[in-house]
Write a protein that holds these residues in place. Structure first.
Motif, PDB file in Angstrom:
ATOM      1  N   VAL A  34       0.827  -1.209   0.000  1.00 42.20           N
ATOM      2  CA  VAL A  34       0.000   0.000   0.000  1.00 42.20           C
ATOM      3  C   VAL A  34       0.861   1.259   0.000  1.00 42.20           C
ATOM      4  O   VAL A  34       0.566   2.223  -0.715  1.00 42.20           O
ATOM      5  N   HIS A  48      -2.707   0.498 -12.677  1.00 41.74           N
ATOM      6  CA  HIS A  48      -3.960   0.149 -12.003  1.00 41.74           C
ATOM      7  C   HIS A  48      -4.516  -1.145 -12.602  1.00 41.74           C
ATOM      8  O   HIS A  48      -4.678  -1.255 -13.819  1.00 41.74           O
ATOM      9  N   ILE A  68      -1.096   3.439  -2.583  1.00 41.11           N
ATOM     10  CA  ILE A  68      -1.731   2.785  -3.716  1.00 41.11           C
ATOM     11  C   ILE A  68      -2.621   1.656  -3.203  1.00 41.11           C
ATOM     12  O   ILE A  68      -2.584   1.289  -2.017  1.00 41.11           O
ATOM     13  N   GLN A  69      -3.394   1.118  -4.080  1.00 40.42           N
ATOM     14  CA  GLN A  69      -4.221  -0.029  -3.734  1.00 40.42           C
ATOM     15  C   GLN A  69      -3.376  -1.299  -3.746  1.00 40.42           C
ATOM     16  O   GLN A  69      -2.427  -1.408  -4.529  1.00 40.42           O
ATOM     17  N   TRP A  71      -3.717  -4.185  -4.920  1.00 40.43           N
ATOM     18  CA  TRP A  71      -3.687  -4.976  -6.151  1.00 40.43           C
ATOM     19  C   TRP A  71      -3.066  -4.231  -7.340  1.00 40.43           C
ATOM     20  O   TRP A  71      -2.966  -4.788  -8.427  1.00 40.43           O
ATOM     21  N   ASP A  72      -2.625  -2.987  -7.136  1.00 40.15           N
ATOM     22  CA  ASP A  72      -1.953  -2.242  -8.204  1.00 40.15           C
ATOM     23  C   ASP A  72      -0.444  -2.538  -8.192  1.00 40.15           C
ATOM     24  O   ASP A  72       0.104  -3.041  -7.208  1.00 40.15           O
TER      25      ASP A  72
END
Length: 368
Positions: A34, A48, A68-69, A71-72
């Motif tokens: 993250v 993304h 960031i997310q 899964w990115d």
């Protein structure tokens, strides 16, 4: 009523604590996924997995911390000057196989970092840079002999290699180090390509080194010959100058001038505090002769350097006759054997005689 409220508050508090613990656990587990950091001198590209818009890749991102997310994907690239060494096997013009090592220096273009990430990715050195350098090295080295890589043509090989890689006619994504020569598809800027080392077989390397050494010896001999020629010219010019000088001063030198210079030299010698003997009358135009009269090795019988003249006169060959005892004795030769040498009565002409062993020059000598 109060008991029910307290019971609900306890259950709510327990649920909140449980959720908080779960949240902290997730943060600890997903922290690296993250929270991302872009170091100084770098840039990043964010990809993304579930984009909000049509753009999957976002960049270049600034330096610092980015959330960031999980899964990115987050890619980081170094924008500073980078260096890498690579070895290639090449063939020279004379058919010699050998290994050559290059040092490659380059910079990434910040504005094309998204294109680089989409087309090549982080392994762009192995996919783009190294193969292109190897291809250009084999093509350029094939035009030169192995000996050229040990001489001043080494820089020429490097320049030819750089020009071939960064040529505008070849679209390979590599741009030269010039702002106005960047193509839209260029992703990096090549600074230079340097030859690090050339690994030849030992026999070939020794032969090339011997040849270069002999070439330097030949150059040394040429320099020596040129130096001797210049030295010969210098001596010729010097001799010509001396000849002209003598031709110029020869009419001004006369016997009277030389006699005057001799008198000056005699006066300078006469000023010396040492004791001297000055003899005049050497010739009509001659100069006085000066002797040092302080010689400690002079014999007791007279002045230094003057022996008994009578003892130095020989009247002819000696004759010996045995006496009664059989001993050979020396007899003076008769006047008949030396008709041209009359006997010298008394002291020698030009000397005063004050007794035996005390002859010295007459009034023509003066002691100072």
């Amino acid at each position: 009523m109060n008991l029910k409220l307290r019971h609900k508050l306890r259950r709510l508090t327990s649920a909140l604590v449980f959720l908080l613990l779960i949240f902290v656990f997730l943060i600890i587990v997903l922290w690296d996924s993250v929270v991302q950091t872009t170091p100084v001198g770098h840039t990043s590209v964010l990809w993304h997995r579930f984009p909000i818009s049509d753009e999957h890749s976002v960049g270049p991102l600034r330096e610092g911390v980015h959330l960031i997310q999980p899964w990115d994907q987050f890619y980081t690239y170094d924008l500073r000057l980078q260096t890498s060494d690579h070895d290639f096997q090449v063939v020279s013009k004379d058919g010699l196989h050998f290994n050559i090592s290059f040092t490659i220096r380059w910079r990434l273009l910040r504005d094309k970092i998204v294109l680089l990430n989409q087309t090549l990715g982080p392994a762009y050195v192995e996919k783009l840079l190294a193969p292109k350098i190897g291809w250009a090295a084999r093509r350029v080295v094939a035009l030169y002999s192995a000996e050229a890589l040990f001489t001043e043509k080494r820089s020429e090989v490097q320049d030819a290699l750089y020009e071939l890689i960064t040529s505008a006619s070849i679209e390979n994504g590599i741009a030269p180090e010039a702002p106005g020569r960047h193509d839209p598809n260029d992703v990096l800027e090549l600074t230079d390509v340097l030859i690090l080392r050339v690994e030849l077989p030992p026999q070939i390397r020794q032969a090339i080194e011997n040849k270069l050494e002999q070439g330097q010896i030949v150059e040394e001999y040429r320099f020596i010959v040129e130096r001797e020629e210049l030295e010969s010219q210098r001596k010729a010019i010097e001799a010509d100058g001396i000849r002209k000088f003598q031709e110029t001063i020869a009419p001004a030198i006369s016997d009277s001038y030389l006699k005057w210079r001799g008198i000056e030299a005699s006066l300078e010698l006469a000023k010396s505090p040492n004791s001297k003997i000055v003899i005049f009358g050497n010739s009509e135009s001659g100069l006085p002769v000066i002797f040092d009269a302080t010689d400690k090795t002079a014999p007791a019988g007279g002045p230094a350097g003057i022996d008994d003249p009578a003892s130095a006169v020989s009247t002819g060959p000696d004759k010996t006759s045995p006496n009664k005892a059989g001993v050979q004795t020396q007899q003076p030769a008769s006047s008949s054997t030396t008709p041209n040498m009359p006997p010298i009565p008394g002291p020698m002409r030009g000397y005063k005689d004050d007794g035996p062993g005390h002859r010295y020059p007459a009034a023509h000598s003066q002691q100072r």
